[in-house]
Design an enzyme around this catalytic site. Structure first.
Site, PDB file in Angstrom:
ATOM      1  N   SER A 249       0.836  -1.194   0.000  1.00 42.09           N
ATOM      2  CA  SER A 249       0.000   0.000   0.000  1.00 42.09           C
ATOM      3  C   SER A 249       0.879   1.255   0.000  1.00 42.09           C
ATOM      4  O   SER A 249       1.779   1.364  -0.830  1.00 42.09           O
ATOM      5  CB  SER A 249      -0.956  -0.051   1.197  1.00 42.09           C
ATOM      6  OG  SER A 249      -1.997   0.872   1.063  1.00 42.09           O
ATOM      7  N   HIS A 390      -7.260  -5.965  -0.459  1.00 42.23           N
ATOM      8  CA  HIS A 390      -6.069  -5.158  -0.207  1.00 42.23           C
ATOM      9  C   HIS A 390      -5.381  -5.672   1.058  1.00 42.23           C
ATOM     10  O   HIS A 390      -5.805  -5.376   2.177  1.00 42.23           O
ATOM     11  CB  HIS A 390      -6.515  -3.705  -0.031  1.00 42.23           C
ATOM     12  CG  HIS A 390      -5.401  -2.711   0.091  1.00 42.23           C
ATOM     13  ND1 HIS A 390      -4.667  -2.285  -0.990  1.00 42.23           N
ATOM     14  CD2 HIS A 390      -4.916  -2.036   1.164  1.00 42.23           C
ATOM     15  CE1 HIS A 390      -3.779  -1.383  -0.590  1.00 42.23           C
ATOM     16  NE2 HIS A 390      -3.909  -1.217   0.718  1.00 42.23           N
TER      17      HIS A 390
END
Length: 409
Positions: A249, A390
């Site tokens: 990320s 994610h």
């Protein structure tokens, strides 16, 4: 400067609404010269691209440290049930009368004299990546997360091991690799406040925030990775020529920038890094430049804000950031349900680096067709998109280890 609110940036998840745009050419300089070989790339094109990203996206580091020192504050030669050597190292960075400390947690396989290594940041403290009771709990400001047992911006014993699923420590050690991790908030707290953290070391008298072309938090985190590498070069049990920058990320963005600015890194892994990381900005899919600069104004330099809702004006795109890694191995990974990070944009960005890797005789990704889910492409430039959200999973680490054994070790 124009001010935006995040409500203005409704994400687009419709491929039919992706604008038509030219892909900035990797092998044509800003003045129109054609790059024909690796020497021209290294002496002409790479420096001008690096300078553009420094001045207009991530920001320049505004000086040099006076000193960096390293103290091993804890060690155990028989950690993790006898599988690993463990060290915890306090790093002190000094500039004039100011200083900053952060801690490296280092695990090394016992059966190897000099190990290749993954180096990366974690989000909530080194103690969160393992149930190892000897790992120190960070005393730094921490983002609250009630689900992880973190309140009052302070980590406690309650959060030990809560992110262990993201770090396949046993798998990493079993394959002969070491792992070094740092809590990113010790280097620069992840908040829009430049009154603490690494930036303050470099302020001139009366300065309260970086200048428009100076570093945001991503560049500060990248700087911290390089200082950790300074220590690893001194560590006899580490093969410092085989250190891979890893990040997920926003920390995937930092890993990419660290490897772009510091060629000592042997390779880099970008896991779900999205906008400002591996994904093409000009696609305006998922998170956009305007949205990221509004939600996280401290991540990039202020100069980047002129491209809010104005990506078409960018003379570069993120495939050119990835190309700065060449000829070193690069792995970009996406997740099927992580549309915010634009998996197709991440894949295309990796794909478009192939002309530069080709200059060095390395195999990139020549096809514009995305691979099927859970079907990795494992070249010098590697890519996979997996099922799921994610996150960082065992599946991701299994692919990274296969690739690293082939291209790094």
């Amino acid at each position: 400067m124009t001010h935006f609110s995040s409500a203005q940036f409704e994400p687009n998840y419709d491929e039919a609404k992706v604008p038509v745009f030219p892909i900035p050419d990797l092998l044509t300089t800003f003045s129109g010269e054609i790059i024909k070989n690796s020497e021209d790339w290294n002496t002409e094109r790479r420096p001008e691209l690096l300078n553009f990203f420094e001045e207009n996206v991530y920001g320049k580091v505004p000086g040099t440290l006076d000193n960096a020192s390293f103290e091993v504050v804890e060690r155990n030669e028989n950690a993790l049930n006898g599988k690993a050597h463990r060290k915890q190292i306090e790093v002190t960075l000094q500039k004039g009368s100011r200083s900053l400390q952060f801690n490296i947690l280092l695990y090394l396989p016992k059966h190897k004299d000099k190990a290749p290594l993954f180096l990366g940041y974690n989000f909530f403290g080194n103690h969160t990546i393992t149930t190892d009771l000897n790992v120190l709990v960070s005393k730094a400001w921490t983002m609250n997360n009630e689900k992880l047992g973190i309140t009052a911006n302070h980590a406690t014993e309650a959060s030990r091991g809560v992110r262990a699923h993201r770090w396949a420590i046993d798998k990493i050690l079993d394959k002969g690799f070491g792992l070094a991790v740092i809590y990113y908030g010790e280097v620069d707290p992840d908040k829009n406040d430049f009154s603490d953290g690494l930036h303050t070391l470099f302020y001139s008298k009366g300065q309260k925030q970086p200048k428009a072309n100076e570093w945001g938090s991503i560049a500060a985190w990248a700087f911290g990775l390089s200082r950790a590498l300074d220590f690893l070069e001194k560590e006899k049990q580490v093969d410092a020529s085989k250190v891979i920058a890893f990040g997920h990320s926003r920390l995937g963005k930092a890993a990419l920038w660290a490897a772009a600015t510091d060629e000592r890194f042997a390779g880099v892994i970008s896991n779900n890094s999205g906008c400002g990381g591996a994904a093409l900005s000009k696609r305006k899919f998922g998170e956009t430049v305007g949205r990221i600069n509004t939600s996280f104004p401290h991540w990039f330099c202020d100069n980047f804000e002129k491209y809010n809702e104005n990506e078409e004006a960018l003379p570069i795109d993120q495939h050119q950031l990835l190309a700065l890694i060449a000829p070193r191995p690069l792995y970009v990974a996406s997740a099927e349900e992580d549309q915010w990070a634009d998996p197709k944009g991440e894949f295309l960005s990796a794909h478009y680096t192939f002309p530069v890797y080709g200059l060095f005789g390395k195999e990139g990704i020549t096809s514009q067709r995305m691979p099927e889910v859970n079907q990795p492409i494992q070249n010098t430039v590697a890519y996979h998109i997996r099922t799921g959200i994610h996150d960082v999973t065992d599946y991701d680490w299994e692919q990274y280890l296969i690739w690293a054994k082939k291209f790094i070790e």
